[in-house]
Design a protein around this motif. Structure first.
Motif, mmCIF file in Angstrom:
data_model
loop_
_atom_site.group_PDB
_atom_site.id
_atom_site.type_symbol
_atom_site.label_atom_id
_atom_site.label_comp_id
_atom_site.label_asym_id
_atom_site.label_seq_id
_atom_site.Cartn_x
_atom_site.Cartn_y
_atom_site.Cartn_z
ATOM 1 N N THR A 328 0.831 -1.196 0.000
ATOM 2 C CA THR A 328 0.000 0.000 0.000
ATOM 3 C C THR A 328 0.871 1.254 0.000
ATOM 4 O O THR A 328 1.824 1.347 0.766
ATOM 5 N N PRO A 329 0.572 2.228 -0.853
ATOM 6 C CA PRO A 329 1.369 3.467 -0.899
ATOM 7 C C PRO A 329 1.297 4.247 0.403
ATOM 8 O O PRO A 329 0.472 3.968 1.278
ATOM 9 N N TRP A 330 2.158 5.246 0.514
ATOM 10 C CA TRP A 330 2.210 6.106 1.696
ATOM 11 C C TRP A 330 1.042 7.082 1.635
ATOM 12 O O TRP A 330 1.163 8.259 1.325
ATOM 13 N N ASP A 331 -0.127 6.545 1.940
ATOM 14 C CA ASP A 331 -1.368 7.292 1.830
ATOM 15 C C ASP A 331 -2.270 6.870 2.981
ATOM 16 O O ASP A 331 -2.584 5.678 3.123
ATOM 17 N N ALA A 332 -2.678 7.818 3.817
ATOM 18 C CA ALA A 332 -3.397 7.479 5.038
ATOM 19 C C ALA A 332 -4.714 6.767 4.747
ATOM 20 O O ALA A 332 -5.051 5.778 5.409
ATOM 21 N N VAL A 362 11.874 -7.760 -1.886
ATOM 22 C CA VAL A 362 11.377 -6.438 -2.269
ATOM 23 C C VAL A 362 12.387 -5.361 -1.892
ATOM 24 O O VAL A 362 13.219 -5.549 -0.998
ATOM 25 N N VAL A 363 12.314 -4.227 -2.572
ATOM 26 C CA VAL A 363 13.136 -3.078 -2.204
ATOM 27 C C VAL A 363 12.803 -2.690 -0.762
ATOM 28 O O VAL A 363 11.637 -2.621 -0.370
ATOM 29 N N ARG A 364 13.836 -2.466 0.035
ATOM 30 C CA ARG A 364 13.631 -2.126 1.455
ATOM 31 C C ARG A 364 12.725 -0.895 1.586
ATOM 32 O O ARG A 364 12.812 0.034 0.779
ATOM 33 N N HIS A 365 11.901 -0.875 2.645
ATOM 34 C CA HIS A 365 10.913 0.198 2.712
ATOM 35 C C HIS A 365 11.509 1.592 2.914
ATOM 36 O O HIS A 365 10.908 2.564 2.456
ATOM 37 N N VAL A 373 7.034 8.585 -5.937
ATOM 38 C CA VAL A 373 5.740 8.003 -5.587
ATOM 39 C C VAL A 373 6.012 7.113 -4.378
ATOM 40 O O VAL A 373 6.365 5.940 -4.530
ATOM 41 N N PRO A 374 5.910 7.663 -3.174
ATOM 42 C CA PRO A 374 6.349 6.908 -1.982
ATOM 43 C C PRO A 374 5.533 5.644 -1.784
ATOM 44 O O PRO A 374 4.305 5.661 -1.780
ATOM 45 N N GLY A 375 6.259 4.533 -1.638
ATOM 46 C CA GLY A 375 5.607 3.253 -1.459
ATOM 47 C C GLY A 375 5.411 2.485 -2.742
ATOM 48 O O GLY A 375 4.880 1.377 -2.725
ATOM 49 N N SER A 376 5.825 3.040 -3.873
ATOM 50 C CA SER A 376 5.741 2.287 -5.123
ATOM 51 C C SER A 376 6.699 1.107 -5.062
ATOM 52 O O SER A 376 7.594 1.062 -4.223
ATOM 53 N N ARG A 377 6.533 0.144 -5.991
ATOM 54 C CA ARG A 377 7.242 -1.126 -5.841
ATOM 55 C C ARG A 377 8.048 -1.476 -7.095
ATOM 56 O O ARG A 377 7.682 -2.361 -7.855
ATOM 57 N N PRO A 378 9.174 -0.816 -7.303
ATOM 58 C CA PRO A 378 10.027 -1.236 -8.418
ATOM 59 C C PRO A 378 10.648 -2.592 -8.132
ATOM 60 O O PRO A 378 10.874 -2.952 -6.978
ATOM 61 N N ASN A 379 10.920 -3.352 -9.179
ATOM 62 C CA ASN A 379 11.604 -4.637 -9.017
ATOM 63 C C ASN A 379 13.112 -4.403 -9.000
ATOM 64 O O ASN A 379 13.853 -4.828 -9.870
#
Length: 581
Positions: A328-332, A362-365, A373-379
Motif C-alpha cells: 500500500t502506498p504512503w497514503d493514510a 522487495v526493495v527495502r521500505h 511516488v512513496p511506497g511504489s514497488r520497483p523490481n
C-alpha cells in the motif's frame, strides 16, 4: 487542526495475553548469506548467525526466521534445494544448525526455517533420476514433464511465463541426443516444479517436516505457498506474473469494499488453486503431533484478502504475510482501508493479522518510501533509475514501522531494518546475481540491492560482516552511519527506536490488543487506540496536536511543542502516547 478526539470506533477486539506465541510474535528474518560470516569467505553462515543471536535478544524480538541454508547449487540463493535434510557446506553443518538452534532457544528465541515445496533444484536426486530415466518413467511423474506442441514437439506445452522472466518451460535432451520432453519451472530453469498430485511428493515433504520438527524447530515459512497445485490440464493463460506484482493491470477495487485488492496477487491457473488447502490441512495434522504450538507461515501472494484468509483457517496455517499492507502506498486513506479490511477477513477465520514491510524479495521500505511516488514497488533499483531521497525515506520508514508495530497481531522485521538500511541502489549491474536480472535481460534490476551484507561495525573492513572484510556483494561506503556500533546507545537512533518500540509493545501487550479508530483524525492521519496506547501516524505536512497531558512512550521523530506547551506529531512521523484517564 483541533486536538485529536479520543472517542473511538472499534474494529478489532483485544485478545487474551498468553495465547499461542505466533498470534502476537515479532519475528526477525535472517537471510543467512548476508547476516554474519564466521568463516571469512565473505558469505554469511550458521556459526555467524549463532554469534549474533545476542543482538536479536537485545533488540527484543520473539523469534527468528531463517531463509534457506540447505544443500543447493545456489542458482537462486538457496531457493533451489538439492537436499532438504542437510546444510549446504557454504553455511556450515547440521551440527552448526543444532548449535544455533540451542543458542536461540537458550536466549528465549523461537526458530522458523524456510521450506521450499513448489520446486526443487535441478541437482536434486529426484530430478537427476527423472532426466536419466527418460519419458514415461515413474521418476518423471514427480515433476511436470510434458510433450511439446507443434509438429515435432518444438513448442512449449503451454504459454506460461516464468516469474523470473522468459518461458516457464525448458526442453530436455534425450539419451540419443534428440530433443525430448519439456519440464515446467515457474521460476528459474534450474528450479523444476514438483507434481503435487503425486502421493510420493506429499509423503516426502511430510517426512521433511518431521525431520526438522524432531530437531526442535518451531515452525516453517512456506515459500510460494500458493503455487504448488496447478489447474487441471495446465491451460494457456495470457496474463503476466512477476515476483512482486502479478495482477496483470488489475486496479485496486472500490476503497469502500471490505475485501481489499491492492495489486499484490499472483493470478492465473498456476497459482492459488483450491487444492493447496488439502496439503496444508495434512501439514497441520503433522505439526499437531508436536508440543509447543509449532507454526506454518504462508508466503502467499494472493488477493483479495478473503482468498488469503483461506490459508489461515483453524485447520491449515497459523500465519500468512499481509503483502497488501506492504504494497500500500504512503497514503493514510489507503492504509486505513487495508488495515481494516485485514482485520475483518482475518478475524472471520480466527487468525492473527501478520504485518510486514520488507523482506529479501522487495526493495527495502526506507528506499521505497523515498521515491517520488512513496511506497511504489520497483523490481529493484540500480544505476540510471530514480534514486530515493534517503533522508526522507528513512523518516517515513521509521514512521511506517511504528505504525506497524502498534497494530495488534504478529509482525515481521527484515534483517537490517532495525538499522534503517536502505537498498544498495547504485550496485553495478556487473555484480548482480539475481536470476531475475538475467532472465529479463536486465529489465528487472532484481533483488540483490536488499540482500547486501549487514554493517555491524562502522570502522572495520566490510563493516564487521566478516573477519576478513570480504563480502559476497559490496556494501556502499555510505552505510557507515548505519552500522550497529554507530547506533547502539545513541538516543533517537533507528536501532534504539526499534528497541524502545519493541519493549513498549511487549510491556503494553499491544500484539494481543485491539484496534479502535479515532474518528475525524484528519485526512492524512492514521490514529487508533490499542489497549491504553494511542498511536498517531501523521502522513501529511502539518503537525497533528496530541491530547493535553499526553505521555510520549515512543516516537519515530520527537514531537514538536507549541507555544502553549502542547505536543504535536510532525509530518511523516508516528508517536505512541498514553493519554490521561
Amino acid at each position: 487542526m483541533t486536538t485529536l478526539d479520543t472517542r473511538t470506533l472499534h474494529v478489532h477486539a483485544p485478545g487474551s495475553p498468553g495465547g499461542e506465541w505466533w498470534r502476537d510474535a515479532v519475528i526477525y528474518q535472517v537471510y543467512p548469506r548476508s547476516f554474519a560470516d564466521a568463516s571469512g569467505d565473505g558469505v554469511g553462515d550458521l556459526p555467524g548467525v549463532t554469534s549474533r543471536l545476542g543482538h536479536l535478544a537485545e533488540l527484543g524480538v520473539d523469534a527468528v526466521w531463517l531463509s534457506p541454508f540447505y544443500r543447493s547449487p545456489q542458482a537462486d540463493a538457496g531457493y533451489d534445494v538439492a537436499d532438504y535434510r542437510d546444510v549446504d557446506p557454504l553455511f556450515g553443518t547440521l551440527a552448526d544448525f543444532d548449535e544455533m538452534l540451542a543458542r536461540a532457544h537458550g536466549l528465549g528465541l523461537r526458530v522458523i526455517v524456510d521450506l521450499v515445496p513448489n520446486h526443487t533444484s535441478d541437482e536434486h536426486a529426484w530430478f537427476v533420476e527423472a532426466l536419466a530415466a527418460g519419458p514415461a518413467s515413474a521418476a518423471r511423474e514427480r515433476y511436470l514433464f510434458r510433450e511439446g506442441r507443434g509438429e515435432h514437439g518444438e513448442l512449449p506445452p503451454n504459454n506460461w511465463q516464468s516469474i523470473f522472466g522468459g518461458p516457464a518451460w525448458t526442453r530436455t535432451t534425450d539419451a540419443d541426443g534428440t530433443p525430448g520432453q519439456w519440464y515446467l519451472h515457474l521460476f528459474d530453469s534450474r528450479q523444476p516444479d514438483l507434481n503435487w498430485e503425486h502421493p510420493e511428493v506429499r509423503a516426502e515433504f511430510e517426512d521433511v517436516l518431521r525431520f526438522w520438527l524432531d530437531r526442535g524447530v518451531d515452525g516453517f515459512r512456506i515459500d510460494v505457498a500458493h503455487g504448488m497445485v496447478k489447474a487441471p490440464g495446465l491451460p494457456d493463460w495470457d496474463g503476466h506474473v512477476s515476483m512482486i506484482e502479478g495482477t496483470d493491470g488489475v486496479e485496486p477495487t472500490d476503497p469502500d469494499r471490505a475485501d481489499e485488492v491492492t495489486g499484490t496477487g499472483n493470478r492465473g491457473p498456476m497459482f492459488d488453486q483450491d487444492g493447496v488447502h488439502e496439503i496444508y490441512r495434512a501439514w497441520n495434522r503433522v505439526l499437531a503431533q508436536y508440543a509447543g504450538d509449532r507454526a506454518l507461515v504462508a508466503e502467499a501472494w494472493v488477493e483479495p484478502l478473503s482468498r488469503l484468509a483461506l490459508y489461515v483457517r483453524p485447520d491449515e496455517m497459523q500465519q500468512a504475510f499481509n503483502f497488501a499492507f506492504l504494497a500500500t502506498p504512503w497514503d493514510a486513506a489507503q492504509l486505513r482501508e487495508v488495515i481494516e479490511a485485514s482485520y475483518v477477513t482475518a478475524d472471520g477465520v480466527g487468525a492473527p493479522t501478520t504485518w510486514v514491510l520488507s523482506n529479501h524479495d522487495v526493495v527495502r521500505h526506507p528506499s521505497r518510501l523515498g521515491l517520488s511516488v512513496p511506497g511504489s514497488r520497483p523490481n529493484g533499483i540500480g544505476v540510471g533509475d530514480e534514486q530515493p531521497d534517503e533522508e526522507l525515506g528513512l523518516r517515513r520508514a521509521r514512521a511506517a514501522t511504528l505504525l506497524m508495530l502498534g497494530l495488534p497481531g504478529s509482525a515481521y522485521l527484515y534483517q537490517g531494518e532495525e538499522l534503517g538500511l536502505p537498498d544498495h541502489t547504485a550496485l553495478d549491474d556487473d555484480l548482480r546475481q539475481d536470476p531475475a536480472f538475467f532472465r529479463t535481460g536486465g529489465a528487472e534490476r532484481g533483488r540483490d540491492g536488499c540482500r547486501v551484507p549487514l554493517p555491524w561495525a562502522a570502522d572495520e573492513p566490510g563493516f564487521g560482516f566478516s573477519p576478513t572484510g570480504v563480502t559476497w556483494l559490496p556494501q556502499p561506503a555510505s552505510w557507515a552511519p548505519y552500522a550497529l556500533d554507530a547506533q547502539r546507545g545513541v538516543p533517537g537512533s533507528t536501532y534504539e527506536t526499534y528497541r524502545a518500540a519493541l519493549a513498549v509493545r511487549r510491556a503494553e501487550q499491544l500484539g494481543s490488543g485491539g484496534l479502535a479508530w479515532v474518528p475525524d483524525a484528519g485526512e492524512d492521519v492514521i490514529a487508533f487506540t490499542n489497549r491504553d496506547v494511542l498511536v498517531v501516524a501523521n502522513l501529511g505536512g502539518s503537525p497533528v496536536p496530541l491530547p493535553a497531558g499526553a505521555q510520549v512512550l515512543v516516537a519515530s521523530v520527537e514531537p514538536v511543542t507549541a507555544a502553549d506547551g502542547t505536543l504535536a506529531v510532525p509530518a511523516d512521523a508516528t508517536v505512541w502516547v498514553r493519554t490521561p484517564a
